[in-house]
Design a protein around this motif. Structure first.
Motif, PDB file in Angstrom:
ATOM      1  N   GLY A 192       4.917  46.791  39.101  1.00 36.21           N
ATOM      2  CA  GLY A 192       5.955  47.778  39.421  1.00 36.21           C
ATOM      3  C   GLY A 192       7.247  47.499  38.660  1.00 36.21           C
ATOM      4  N   GLY A 193       8.114  48.506  38.654  1.00 35.56           N
ATOM      5  CA  GLY A 193       9.450  48.313  38.096  1.00 35.56           C
ATOM      6  C   GLY A 193      10.174  47.229  38.891  1.00 35.56           C
ATOM      7  N   SER A 194       9.800  47.084  40.152  1.00 33.59           N
ATOM      8  CA  SER A 194      10.442  46.094  41.016  1.00 33.59           C
ATOM      9  C   SER A 194      10.330  44.687  40.424  1.00 33.59           C
TER      10      SER A 194
ATOM     11  N   LEU B 239      12.503  44.226  37.454  1.00 35.64           N
ATOM     12  CA  LEU B 239      13.907  43.992  37.834  1.00 35.64           C
ATOM     13  C   LEU B 239      14.114  42.528  38.231  1.00 35.64           C
TER      14      LEU B 239
ATOM     15  N   TYR C 153      20.514  52.229  43.339  1.00 34.40           N
ATOM     16  CA  TYR C 153      19.231  51.982  44.018  1.00 34.40           C
ATOM     17  C   TYR C 153      19.398  50.733  44.885  1.00 34.40           C
TER      18      TYR C 153
ATOM     19  N   TYR D 130      18.589  46.951  44.307  1.00 35.58           N
ATOM     20  CA  TYR D 130      19.290  46.078  43.351  1.00 35.58           C
ATOM     21  C   TYR D 130      20.023  44.978  44.120  1.00 35.58           C
TER      22      TYR D 130
ATOM     23  N   CYS E 115      21.134  52.962  36.142  1.00 34.39           N
ATOM     24  CA  CYS E 115      19.875  53.631  36.449  1.00 34.39           C
ATOM     25  C   CYS E 115      20.007  55.034  35.860  1.00 34.39           C
TER      26      CYS E 115
ATOM     27  N   ASP F 240      17.505  50.934  34.024  1.00 35.93           N
ATOM     28  CA  ASP F 240      16.335  51.263  34.821  1.00 35.93           C
ATOM     29  C   ASP F 240      16.025  52.731  34.514  1.00 35.93           C
TER      30      ASP F 240
ATOM     31  N   VAL G 157      13.115  54.451  35.143  1.00 36.69           N
ATOM     32  CA  VAL G 157      11.829  54.837  35.757  1.00 36.69           C
ATOM     33  C   VAL G 157      11.702  56.348  35.977  1.00 36.69           C
ATOM     34  N   TYR G 158      12.832  57.057  35.937  1.00 41.22           N
ATOM     35  CA  TYR G 158      12.770  58.523  36.141  1.00 41.22           C
ATOM     36  C   TYR G 158      12.932  59.288  34.811  1.00 41.22           C
TER      37      TYR G 158
ATOM     38  N   SER H  40       8.371  52.126  34.890  1.00 45.19           N
ATOM     39  CA  SER H  40       7.354  52.133  35.946  1.00 45.19           C
ATOM     40  C   SER H  40       6.482  53.378  35.845  1.00 45.19           C
TER      41      SER H  40
ATOM     42  N   SER I 116       5.208  54.486  38.656  1.00 43.51           N
ATOM     43  CA  SER I 116       5.207  54.942  40.056  1.00 43.51           C
ATOM     44  C   SER I 116       5.541  56.419  40.205  1.00 43.51           C
ATOM     45  N   LYS I 117       6.670  56.831  39.631  1.00 49.92           N
ATOM     46  CA  LYS I 117       7.130  58.201  39.831  1.00 49.92           C
ATOM     47  C   LYS I 117       6.596  59.116  38.739  1.00 49.92           C
TER      48      LYS I 117
ATOM     49  N   ARG J 199       1.359  50.015  41.558  1.00 58.24           N
ATOM     50  CA  ARG J 199       2.207  48.841  41.359  1.00 58.24           C
ATOM     51  C   ARG J 199       2.167  48.362  39.901  1.00 58.24           C
TER      52      ARG J 199
ATOM     53  N   TYR K  16      16.534  63.095  43.606  1.00 55.87           N
ATOM     54  CA  TYR K  16      17.376  62.748  44.748  1.00 55.87           C
ATOM     55  C   TYR K  16      18.710  63.461  44.615  1.00 55.87           C
TER      56      TYR K  16
HETATM   57  C1  PLP Z   1      15.567  53.416  40.491  1.00 60.60           C
HETATM   58  C2  PLP Z   1      14.324  52.714  40.862  1.00 60.60           C
HETATM   59  N1  PLP Z   1      13.984  51.609  40.195  1.00 60.60           N
HETATM   60  C3  PLP Z   1      12.876  50.928  40.502  1.00 60.60           C
HETATM   61  C4  PLP Z   1      12.053  51.349  41.517  1.00 60.60           C
HETATM   62  C5  PLP Z   1      10.861  50.514  41.831  1.00 60.60           C
HETATM   63  O1  PLP Z   1       9.720  51.183  41.581  1.00 60.60           O
HETATM   64  P1  PLP Z   1       8.268  50.525  41.494  1.00 60.60           P
HETATM   65  O2  PLP Z   1       8.378  49.084  41.854  1.00 60.60           O
HETATM   66  O3  PLP Z   1       7.433  51.309  42.421  1.00 60.60           O
HETATM   67  O4  PLP Z   1       7.882  50.702  40.072  1.00 60.60           O
HETATM   68  C6  PLP Z   1      12.360  52.501  42.242  1.00 60.60           C
HETATM   69  C7  PLP Z   1      11.518  52.953  43.353  1.00 60.60           C
HETATM   70  O5  PLP Z   1      11.834  53.850  44.099  1.00 60.60           O
HETATM   71  C8  PLP Z   1      13.535  53.202  41.909  1.00 60.60           C
HETATM   72  O6  PLP Z   1      13.898  54.312  42.546  1.00 60.60           O
END
Ligand code: PLP
Length: 397
Positions: A97-99, A102, A123, A126, A170, A202, A204-205, A233, A235-236, A244, A322
């Motif tokens: 994941g992006g998590s 980070l 976010y 962080y 972000c 970041d 991810v979007y 990521s 994820s989105k 993940r 959002y």
């Molecule tokens: C801005 C941002 N960064 C990172 C993440 C982490 O995403 P993930 O770990 O699912 O890739 C999220 C998840 O909502 C997010 O909104």
């Protein structure tokens, strides 16, 4: 009893999840809860990704390579090339994941007591990653009045100390929906070069940008190679939050070599999820066109409906899914809990994320909430109607 760590005590609870017990109680009472609080898209995962997992011929579910499979990283690099981002497979570490990207980033570039500057609201996790890494977040407030645009560079300069190691943005923003312009990215790039800092973005979007606006990545800035670190990521992008899979990207070899040591400690990213993520790169453009069309329609509807409510102010998001909404209440935390505990219309209520948890400055965002428009249009309209009625009743008490 043995004591737990100071760090553990300081770890913030997620503002998005902390109201969950109240939502569960509401559901037990038979109230339907419309979830505007969490960024879990209702969009279907691309079929190519799911089929790849269904049609595998794996007999031993082995560890993968620490940095992620070679083929997958090459394909990620090819995906970036299509976005005018020129990176090689060696500049990429596949993460859980992006998590995880980070937390690797924090561990790689920051020591205990170092400072990271982040425009707020940001976010909320962080804060958690920073606390876990012993890093101090130095926030700079952005404002709902200009859609949460980049604060003036002079404000960043005022916060820079010998302990400052990085600026984190972000883009597009969660929770703001703000999309930084090319000019804003260049201003930040000049600043980090001037003070020899890292710029962490970041992204991810990235795919979710609206009204003809295009995303501009920090990896597109010439001369920023040693400073830029991107977190990404699936994820989105592919509605694959449960896979993940994410990645960390940097042209800075020292960053990659150091992050690799953190990656080695956790061995490897998940194998099946990489198979799905690699296949997801074949997702036809039509999928994104449809998804973006849907999000734009939802956003437009949501903003129109919210603007009908008295005393409500909302920033118009240009990306992500959002928006931050200012409510005519003093304490949105209390209001959000009250919605779940004491309010319903036709056995329905709504769950929102109080925005204070997206700020690091105490007191900011107290009258704001974040709404995720990841629900169908009908549900969104219903949710805003409930919100409107709730505000009337709450303020009449
Ligand atoms: C801005 C941002 N960064 C990172 C993440 C982490 O995403 P993930 O770990 O699912 O890739 C999220 C998840 O909502 C997010 O909104």
């Amino acid at each position: 009893m043995p004591s737990i760590s100071k760090k553990g005590t300081l770890m913030p609870a997620s503002p998005i999840r902390k109201l969950v017990p109240y939502a569960e109680d509401a559901k037990k009472r038979g109230t339907q809860v419309i979830h505007l609080n969490i960024g879990q898209p209702d969009i279907k995962t691309p079929k190519v990704a799911l089929d790849a997992v269904r049609n595998h011929n794996i007999e031993v579910l082995e560890y993968s390579m620490t940095q992620g499979s070679e083929m997958y990283r090459q394909k990620i690099a090819a995906y970036y090339a299509k976005q005018d981002i020129l990176v090689d497979a060696e500049d990429i570490i596949v993460t859980t994941g992006g998590s995880e990207a980070l937390s690797f980033t924090m561990g790689t570039i920051m020591d205990n007591g170092d400072e990271i500057i982040i425009p707020e609201p940001f976010y909320a996790n962080y804060n958690g990653f920073a606390t876990a890494a012993g890093v101090n977040v130095k926030p700079i407030a952005s404002s709902i009045d200009n859609n949460f645009a980049l604060p003036p560079i002079s404000k960043f300069e005022e916060l820079i100390t010998p302990k400052t190691k990085a600026i984190l943005i972000c883009n597009p923003g969660n929770p703001t929906g703000y999309l930084y312009s090319k000019e804003e990215i260049h201003q930040l790039a000049d600043l980090v070069k001037k003070h020899d800092l890292f710029l962490v973005a970041d992204e991810v979007y990235r795919e979710f940008t609206y009204d003809g606006r295009e995303h501009y990545s920090i990896l597109q800035v010439d001369g920023l190679e040693e400073h830029a670190i991107v977190v990404d990521s699936v994820s989105k992008r592919y509605s694959m939050c449960g896979a993940r899979i994410g990645c960390l990207i940097s042209k800075n070899k020292q960053v990659i070599n150091t992050a690799m040591k953190f990656a080695q400690a956790r061995l490897s990213p998940p194998t099946f999820a990489q198979i799905a993520s690699e296949a997801a790169l074949e997702t036809p453009q039509e999928y994104f066109d449809n998804v973006i069309e849907e999000y734009v329609a939802r956003r437009n509807l949501l903003i129109t409906e919210l603007n009908k409510l008295e005393g409500v102010k909302v920033a118009t998001p240009q990306g992500a899914f959002y928006c931050v909404v200012e409510l005519p209440v003093e304490d949105a935390d209390h209001f959000a809990q009250w919605l779940l505990e004491s309010f319903e219309v036709d056995e329905k209520t709504v769950m929102v994320a109080p925005a204070a948890g997206f700020y690091a400055t105490p007191g900011l965002g107290k009258n704001q909430i974040r709404i995720a428009y990841v629900l169908e249009k009908e549900q969104l309209v219903k949710a805003v109607q409930i919100l409107g009625k709730a505000l009337t009743k709450y303020n009449a008490q």
